[in-house]
Design an enzyme around this catalytic site. Structure first.
Site, PDB file in Angstrom:
ATOM      1  CD  GLU A 220      -2.747   0.918   2.545  1.00  9.55           C
ATOM      2  OE1 GLU A 220      -2.641   0.034   3.343  1.00  9.55           O
ATOM      3  OE2 GLU A 220      -3.728   1.891   2.601  1.00  9.55           O
TER       4      GLU A 220
ATOM      5  CG  ASP B 279      -7.805  -3.762   1.806  1.00 13.48           C
ATOM      6  OD1 ASP B 279      -6.986  -3.313   2.712  1.00 13.48           O
ATOM      7  OD2 ASP B 279      -8.253  -2.737   0.997  1.00 13.48           O
TER       8      ASP B 279
ATOM      9  CG  ASP C 115      -7.187  -4.325   6.572  1.00 16.51           C
ATOM     10  OD1 ASP C 115      -7.262  -3.486   5.871  1.00 16.51           O
ATOM     11  OD2 ASP C 115      -8.165  -5.110   6.775  1.00 16.51           O
TER      12      ASP C 115
ATOM     13  CB  THR D  15      -4.587   1.915   9.820  1.00 17.70           C
ATOM     14  OG1 THR D  15      -4.522   1.525   8.633  1.00 17.70           O
ATOM     15  CG2 THR D  15      -3.275   2.028  10.488  1.00 17.70           C
TER      16      THR D  15
ATOM     17  CG  ASP E 141      -3.095  -3.600   4.388  1.00 18.60           C
ATOM     18  OD1 ASP E 141      -2.692  -2.949   4.895  1.00 18.60           O
ATOM     19  OD2 ASP E 141      -4.379  -3.773   4.151  1.00 18.60           O
TER      20      ASP E 141
HETATM   21  C1  2IP Z   1      -9.075  -0.273   5.128  1.00 17.90           C
HETATM   22  C2  2IP Z   1      -9.601  -0.929   6.516  1.00 17.90           C
HETATM   23  C3  2IP Z   1     -11.176  -0.447   6.647  1.00 17.90           C
HETATM   24  C4  2IP Z   1     -11.970  -0.726   5.364  1.00 17.90           C
HETATM   25  C5  2IP Z   1     -11.266  -0.349   4.339  1.00 17.90           C
HETATM   26  C6  2IP Z   1      -9.789  -0.901   3.982  1.00 17.90           C
HETATM   27  O1  2IP Z   1      -7.521  -0.572   5.182  1.00 17.90           O
HETATM   28  O2  2IP Z   1      -9.708  -2.350   6.161  1.00 17.90           O
HETATM   29  O3  2IP Z   1     -11.390  -0.925   7.856  1.00 17.90           O
HETATM   30  O4  2IP Z   1     -13.045  -0.167   5.719  1.00 17.90           O
HETATM   31  O5  2IP Z   1     -12.118  -0.998   3.133  1.00 17.90           O
HETATM   32  O6  2IP Z   1      -9.253  -0.328   2.795  1.00 17.90           O
HETATM   33  P1  2IP Z   1     -14.573  -1.131   6.556  1.00 17.90           P
HETATM   34  O7  2IP Z   1     -13.890  -1.193   7.898  1.00 17.90           O
HETATM   35  O8  2IP Z   1     -15.466  -0.018   6.570  1.00 17.90           O
HETATM   36  O9  2IP Z   1     -14.608  -2.079   5.804  1.00 17.90           O
HETATM   37  P2  2IP Z   1      -6.460   0.402   6.200  1.00 17.90           P
HETATM   38  O10 2IP Z   1      -6.875   0.456   7.425  1.00 17.90           O
HETATM   39  O11 2IP Z   1      -5.260  -0.314   5.736  1.00 17.90           O
HETATM   40  O12 2IP Z   1      -6.435   1.746   5.399  1.00 17.90           O
HETATM   41 CA    CA Z   2      -6.122  -2.109   4.135  1.00 21.58          CA
END
Ligand code: 2IP
Ligand code: CA
Length: 396
Positions: free
Chosen positions: A79, A303, A156, A158, A153
């Site tokens: 990422e 992801d 994930d 974060t 990732d």
């Molecule tokens: C994010 C994280 C978010 C998710 C989003 C990811 O990755 O997993 O929680 O959104 O899709 O891209 P949601 O929780 O609404 O599913 P990161 O934390 O690595 O930015």
């Molecule tokens: Ca992610």
């Protein structure tokens, strides 16, 4: 390529250690949770410490995999970019050096001279975890490094990692939010077809040692290539197999039209919400939910690649929602499975690697069909809802 799997399990464990150390060690934790303040000399950096932690983990994985499998060096993606600017406006490329001292010195330049934080981080990066998964002994994987690429990732979910809430978990239930949702994801795909063939997931905050030893992690892995379909978890019994209704996990920010259609399909008690795209797919892998539906293009290749490989090893998969809704009934599901080798060339930056058409993660093809059927019926019955859902798919 069982060697690659063992290496990925080891680097994922190291990554989980770094993630835990950043929360455990006060000088790092302060940087992690610190908000940007107006007059702060380090404001650019302070705002970005979480990104630095991500970059450090990503580079550590890149370094270790590239060292053992040089054929893969140019095909390890993640990422983050490893170029940073520190508070003095200097540009620094973050890499893992040959020794802990050298890495500490390099990190200090990005940390605007904070040697304590830099040394703590460097120590975690250069520590070698003892863990090996005995279940991979005797495994043969018919793949060669020159045909593979990797998506990383580093952490994930974060926002859940930074917020750090410690939820109490009930056996057999998912965790809607909190530290459990933070995952290290490493997925391997075939360069020629983009199929996900190997995945390693590490959950750094799986349970807290009752004797005060802090958080302990847990790892999951899967291989799906040709006739070899092996997963560290066995296929859970659940859903229609046990005669109970279908359960669905969604993002809390999912569109109302999808929430409504899923409620009418499985009932409000079987509809769950959880944070983290990777964590929601892990819930499907573990049988805590039967399917994960996402109608937005808000996830990326890093992801979904790793958990997708585990689902394939269990006989399931992850399809693109927009394409699957356009497919005629009876068309094979594999035509709409997500792939990992080609960017959307018309997009820029991270968007090139987004899963633009949304997704459905499933263990069981018949459950996937029920979900798609319900969404199609709902869309036909609700013109505006349908239009809103399809907006995403029409873009590409
Ligand atoms: C994010 C994280 C978010 C998710 C989003 C990811 O990755 O997993 O929680 O959104 O899709 O891209 P949601 O929780 O609404 O599913 P990161 O934390 O690595 O930015
Ligand atoms: Ca992610």
């Amino acid at each position: 390529m069982a060697d690659l799997l063992r290496l990925l399990l080891r680097v994922a464990e190291k990554a989980a250690n770094v993630a835990r150390v950043c929360r455990q060690e006060a000088p790092l934790f302060q940087l992690l949770v610190q908000e940007k303040t107006g007059e702060d000399k380090n404001k650019k950096f302070v705002q970005d410490f979480k990104t630095l932690a991500d970059v450090v983990i990503q580079e550590m994985i890149r370094h270790d995999v590239g060292a053992q499998f040089p054929e893969m060096a140019g095909f390890i993606h993640g990422e983050e970019s490893n170029k940073f600017e520190n508070g003095l406006g200097e540009s620094v490329t973050v890499t893992v050096c040959g020794t802990e001292e050298e890495t500490a010195a390099l990190l200090a330049t990005v940390l605007d001279g904070d040697r304590t934080a830099a040394s703590l981080l460097a120590r975690a990066i250069h520590q070698d975890p003892a863990t090996v998964d005995a279940s991979t002994d005797g495994l043969t994987v018919p793949l060669s490094p020159s045909e593979l690429g990797i998506w990383i990732d580093p952490i994930d979910a974060t926002s859940q990692y930074i917020e750090g809430r410690e939820e109490l978990l009930e056996e057999g239930h998912l965790s809607p939010s909190g530290l459990h949702c933070a995952l290290v994801l490493i997925g391997v795909y075939l360069r020629s077809t983009g199929e996900p063939v190997m995945g390693v997931i590490n959950q750094p905050f799986n349970y807290k040692d009752p004797s005060g030893g802090g958080w302990r992690g847990k790892h999951f892995w899967g291989v799906s290539s040709g006739d070899v379909n092996i997963c560290s978890l066995s296929r859970p019994k659940g859903g229609s197999e046990r005669g109970r209704g279908l359960s669905v996990v969604l993002s809390s920010s999912e569109k109302p039209v999808v929430k409504e259609s899923m409620t009418s399909l499985c009932g409000p008690e079987k509809l769950m919400y959880a944070s983290g795209a990777g964590y929601k797919i892990l819930c499907v892998i573990q049988g805590l939910a039967d399917v994960y539906v996402l109608s937005e293009g808000s996830t990326f290749k890093w992801d979904s690649c790793a958990p997708h490989a585990l689902l394939r090893a269990l006989g399931g998969g992850v399809v693109e929602l927009a394409k699957s809704l356009q497919n005629s009934p009876g068309a094979p599901d594999h035509q709409t499975e997500l792939t990992y080798h080609q960017p959307y060339t018309e997009c820029k930056g991270a968007d090139r690697w987004a899963n633009h058409g949304g997704l459905v993660a499933y263990r069981d093809c018949s459950q996937l069909r029920s979900i798609l059927g319900a969404l199609k019926v709902f869309i036909r019955g609700s013109r505006t809802g349908g239009r809103r859902l399809f907006d995403q798919g029409e873009k590409h």
